[in-house]
Write a protein that holds these residues in place. Structure first.
Motif, PDB file in Angstrom:
ATOM      1  N   HIS A 163       0.839  -1.188   0.000  1.00 56.75           N
ATOM      2  CA  HIS A 163       0.000   0.000   0.000  1.00 56.75           C
ATOM      3  C   HIS A 163       0.884   1.250   0.000  1.00 56.75           C
ATOM      4  O   HIS A 163       1.974   1.257   0.571  1.00 56.75           O
ATOM      5  N   GLN A 164       0.383   2.283  -0.636  1.00 51.13           N
ATOM      6  CA  GLN A 164       1.001   3.601  -0.548  1.00 51.13           C
ATOM      7  C   GLN A 164       0.200   4.440   0.440  1.00 51.13           C
ATOM      8  O   GLN A 164      -1.020   4.548   0.325  1.00 51.13           O
ATOM      9  N   LEU A 165       0.880   5.011   1.411  1.00 51.27           N
ATOM     10  CA  LEU A 165       0.235   5.871   2.402  1.00 51.27           C
ATOM     11  C   LEU A 165       0.617   7.319   2.126  1.00 51.27           C
ATOM     12  O   LEU A 165       1.800   7.648   2.061  1.00 51.27           O
ATOM     13  N   VAL A 166      -0.388   8.163   1.942  1.00 49.99           N
ATOM     14  CA  VAL A 166      -0.168   9.597   1.744  1.00 49.99           C
ATOM     15  C   VAL A 166      -1.003  10.353   2.773  1.00 49.99           C
ATOM     16  O   VAL A 166      -2.206  10.126   2.892  1.00 49.99           O
ATOM     17  N   LEU A 167      -0.348  11.225   3.516  1.00 48.96           N
ATOM     18  CA  LEU A 167      -1.043  12.056   4.486  1.00 48.96           C
ATOM     19  C   LEU A 167      -0.679  13.521   4.270  1.00 48.96           C
ATOM     20  O   LEU A 167       0.506  13.881   4.254  1.00 48.96           O
ATOM     21  N   LYS A 168      -1.699  14.334   4.112  1.00 44.36           N
ATOM     22  CA  LYS A 168      -1.485  15.772   4.000  1.00 44.36           C
ATOM     23  C   LYS A 168      -1.150  16.343   5.380  1.00 44.36           C
ATOM     24  O   LYS A 168      -1.373  15.691   6.402  1.00 44.36           O
ATOM     25  N   PRO A 169      -0.610  17.557   5.428  1.00 44.41           N
ATOM     26  CA  PRO A 169      -0.282  18.147   6.732  1.00 44.41           C
ATOM     27  C   PRO A 169      -1.478  18.173   7.680  1.00 44.41           C
ATOM     28  O   PRO A 169      -2.622  18.384   7.255  1.00 44.41           O
ATOM     29  N   GLY A 190       8.952  13.121   4.301  1.00 38.50           N
ATOM     30  CA  GLY A 190       8.213  13.749   5.380  1.00 38.50           C
ATOM     31  C   GLY A 190       8.449  13.058   6.709  1.00 38.50           C
ATOM     32  O   GLY A 190       9.266  12.135   6.824  1.00 38.50           O
ATOM     33  N   ILE A 191       7.752  13.511   7.729  1.00 34.84           N
ATOM     34  CA  ILE A 191       7.857  12.950   9.078  1.00 34.84           C
ATOM     35  C   ILE A 191       6.507  12.357   9.453  1.00 34.84           C
ATOM     36  O   ILE A 191       5.496  13.054   9.483  1.00 34.84           O
ATOM     37  N   LEU A 192       6.492  11.070   9.730  1.00 32.41           N
ATOM     38  CA  LEU A 192       5.269  10.339  10.027  1.00 32.41           C
ATOM     39  C   LEU A 192       5.301   9.830  11.455  1.00 32.41           C
ATOM     40  O   LEU A 192       6.295   9.228  11.890  1.00 32.41           O
ATOM     41  N   SER A 193       4.217  10.036  12.181  1.00 30.95           N
ATOM     42  CA  SER A 193       4.058   9.461  13.519  1.00 30.95           C
ATOM     43  C   SER A 193       3.260   8.164  13.406  1.00 30.95           C
ATOM     44  O   SER A 193       2.173   8.154  12.820  1.00 30.95           O
ATOM     45  N   VAL A 194       3.818   7.078  13.964  1.00 36.36           N
ATOM     46  CA  VAL A 194       3.163   5.771  13.964  1.00 36.36           C
ATOM     47  C   VAL A 194       3.008   5.340  15.422  1.00 36.36           C
ATOM     48  O   VAL A 194       4.001   5.034  16.082  1.00 36.36           O
ATOM     49  N   ASN A 195       1.786   5.343  15.913  1.00 34.32           N
ATOM     50  CA  ASN A 195       1.555   5.052  17.336  1.00 34.32           C
ATOM     51  C   ASN A 195       2.498   5.889  18.211  1.00 34.32           C
ATOM     52  O   ASN A 195       3.107   5.402  19.156  1.00 34.32           O
ATOM     53  N   ASP A 196       2.639   7.168  17.823  1.00 32.27           N
ATOM     54  CA  ASP A 196       3.447   8.167  18.533  1.00 32.27           C
ATOM     55  C   ASP A 196       4.952   7.938  18.423  1.00 32.27           C
ATOM     56  O   ASP A 196       5.734   8.557  19.153  1.00 32.27           O
ATOM     57  N   ILE A 197       5.369   7.071  17.499  1.00 39.26           N
ATOM     58  CA  ILE A 197       6.796   6.906  17.189  1.00 39.26           C
ATOM     59  C   ILE A 197       7.063   7.633  15.874  1.00 39.26           C
ATOM     60  O   ILE A 197       6.364   7.430  14.895  1.00 39.26           O
ATOM     61  N   GLU A 198       8.100   8.481  15.854  1.00 39.35           N
ATOM     62  CA  GLU A 198       8.345   9.334  14.702  1.00 39.35           C
ATOM     63  C   GLU A 198       9.296   8.667  13.712  1.00 39.35           C
ATOM     64  O   GLU A 198      10.361   8.167  14.079  1.00 39.35           O
ATOM     65  N   LEU A 213      -2.909   0.511  13.950  1.00 44.76           N
ATOM     66  CA  LEU A 213      -1.858   1.497  13.738  1.00 44.76           C
ATOM     67  C   LEU A 213      -2.506   2.862  13.567  1.00 44.76           C
ATOM     68  O   LEU A 213      -3.446   3.020  12.776  1.00 44.76           O
ATOM     69  N   ASN A 214      -1.990   3.831  14.301  1.00 39.93           N
ATOM     70  CA  ASN A 214      -2.477   5.204  14.228  1.00 39.93           C
ATOM     71  C   ASN A 214      -1.399   6.079  13.602  1.00 39.93           C
ATOM     72  O   ASN A 214      -0.323   6.270  14.189  1.00 39.93           O
ATOM     73  N   PHE A 215      -1.698   6.567  12.399  1.00 40.50           N
ATOM     74  CA  PHE A 215      -0.753   7.411  11.673  1.00 40.50           C
ATOM     75  C   PHE A 215      -1.146   8.882  11.838  1.00 40.50           C
ATOM     76  O   PHE A 215      -2.335   9.218  11.835  1.00 40.50           O
ATOM     77  N   ALA A 216      -0.139   9.745  11.927  1.00 43.65           N
ATOM     78  CA  ALA A 216      -0.402  11.176  11.995  1.00 43.65           C
ATOM     79  C   ALA A 216       0.710  11.937  11.299  1.00 43.65           C
ATOM     80  O   ALA A 216       1.895  11.596  11.422  1.00 43.65           O
ATOM     81  N   ASN A 217       0.325  12.947  10.542  1.00 41.28           N
ATOM     82  CA  ASN A 217       1.265  13.895   9.951  1.00 41.28           C
ATOM     83  C   ASN A 217       1.073  15.221  10.669  1.00 41.28           C
ATOM     84  O   ASN A 217       0.111  15.936  10.423  1.00 41.28           O
ATOM     85  N   ARG A 218       1.993  15.530  11.557  1.00 36.59           N
ATOM     86  CA  ARG A 218       1.887  16.746  12.341  1.00 36.59           C
ATOM     87  C   ARG A 218       2.729  17.877  11.760  1.00 36.59           C
ATOM     88  O   ARG A 218       2.807  18.977  12.328  1.00 36.59           O
ATOM     89  N   VAL A 223       3.277  13.724   3.529  1.00 40.54           N
ATOM     90  CA  VAL A 223       4.029  12.532   3.908  1.00 40.54           C
ATOM     91  C   VAL A 223       3.675  11.389   2.967  1.00 40.54           C
ATOM     92  O   VAL A 223       2.503  11.186   2.630  1.00 40.54           O
ATOM     93  N   THR A 224       4.691  10.639   2.546  1.00 42.22           N
ATOM     94  CA  THR A 224       4.478   9.425   1.758  1.00 42.22           C
ATOM     95  C   THR A 224       5.245   8.274   2.397  1.00 42.22           C
ATOM     96  O   THR A 224       6.403   8.436   2.788  1.00 42.22           O
ATOM     97  N   ALA A 225       4.596   7.121   2.504  1.00 38.96           N
ATOM     98  CA  ALA A 225       5.244   5.920   3.025  1.00 38.96           C
ATOM     99  C   ALA A 225       4.724   4.712   2.268  1.00 38.96           C
ATOM    100  O   ALA A 225       3.650   4.757   1.656  1.00 38.96           O
ATOM    101  N   LEU A 226       5.488   3.626   2.298  1.00 34.42           N
ATOM    102  CA  LEU A 226       5.048   2.351   1.749  1.00 34.42           C
ATOM    103  C   LEU A 226       4.777   1.401   2.898  1.00 34.42           C
ATOM    104  O   LEU A 226       5.582   1.272   3.821  1.00 34.42           O
ATOM    105  N   LEU A 227       3.634   0.726   2.832  1.00 32.66           N
ATOM    106  CA  LEU A 227       3.212  -0.194   3.880  1.00 32.66           C
ATOM    107  C   LEU A 227       3.068  -1.586   3.282  1.00 32.66           C
ATOM    108  O   LEU A 227       2.284  -1.791   2.363  1.00 32.66           O
TER     109      LEU A 227
END
Length: 231
Positions: A163-169, A190-198, A213-218, A223-227
């Protein structure tokens, strides 16, 4: 459990025309603690100089995915496929019983940056196959590869999904993980928070025995990631 491996902890290779970071043991880089994760065997962060490329070489029984980050790849293989892959495109080359290919930086002025990903198959002796597709940059999760090829995804010969994960600010997303599944996350930018791990660009995370899993772009950039959803 989430185990993070930061980008600067990866293996390095520099041949002049190629500058690469290896998430798992590959080529001259060997680390018995990092041989792969489930069926995921290789994630190489490659930068190919102008005029550089991989001469014709062979692969067998491996699912090989390329994801172009910047520039373009010139691809040729023994099955008669001749293609250019531009930034944003995914390529799946299912090596099957054996295939030869070459890939070069298609630009005469700019470096090529791409991710090279290998996944071990669960089906062997198949005829080699080739696919490429641009899945865009939609917000949230976009499925890239599946074992069924459903909904226009790339058809991978393994009980795995990409999967491709994209999160806007200033956005968030939560996903559930099926019992017994493993997740590998590769941070692209970018910088992605995963269960509060950066996680920062180039970082990776092995994820086991979790069900959400809780993702956040703060931050202020997309942010782009591959899952990877793995057996």
């Amino acid at each position: 459990m989430i185990i993070v491996r930061h980008s600067d902890q990866r293996g390095l290779a520099n041949f002049g025309w190629l500058n690469s970071k290896h998430t798992f043991s590959f080529g001259h880089y060997y680390d018995p603690q990092h041989m792969g994760f489930s069926a995921l065997r290789v994630i190489n962060d490659d930068i190919v100089a102008v005029g550089g490329g991989f001469d014709t070489h062979g692969h067998k029984e491996m699912e090989i995915i390329s994801y172009v980050l910047e520039g373009a790849i010139e691809h040729k293989d023994s099955e008669g496929n001749v293609h250019i892959l531009s930034a944003g495109e995914f390529q799946l080359m299912s090596a099957g019983s054996g295939i030869y290919h070459s890939e070069y930086n298609a630009s005469h002025t700019e470096p090529l940056k791409f991710l090279q990903i290998w996944i071990q198959p669960n089906s062997f002796g198949n005829k080699p196959s080739y696919e490429q597709k641009d899945f865009g940059k939609q917000q949230g999760l976009t499925t890239i590869a599946t074992p069924t090829g459903e909904n226009g995804t790339l058809l991978i010969k393994q009980d795995a999904k990409l999967h491709q994960l994209v999160l806007k600010p200033n956005s968030k997303l939560s996903i559930d993980i099926a019992t017994g599944r493993k997740i590998y996350l590769h941070q692209v930018n970018g910088i992605l928070s995963v269960n509060d791990i950066e996680l920062n660009a180039g970082d990776g995370a092995k994820i086991e025995n979790l069900y959400t899993l809780n993702f956040a772009n703060r931050g202020q950039e997309e942010v782009t990631a591959l899952l990877f959803d793995l057996p």
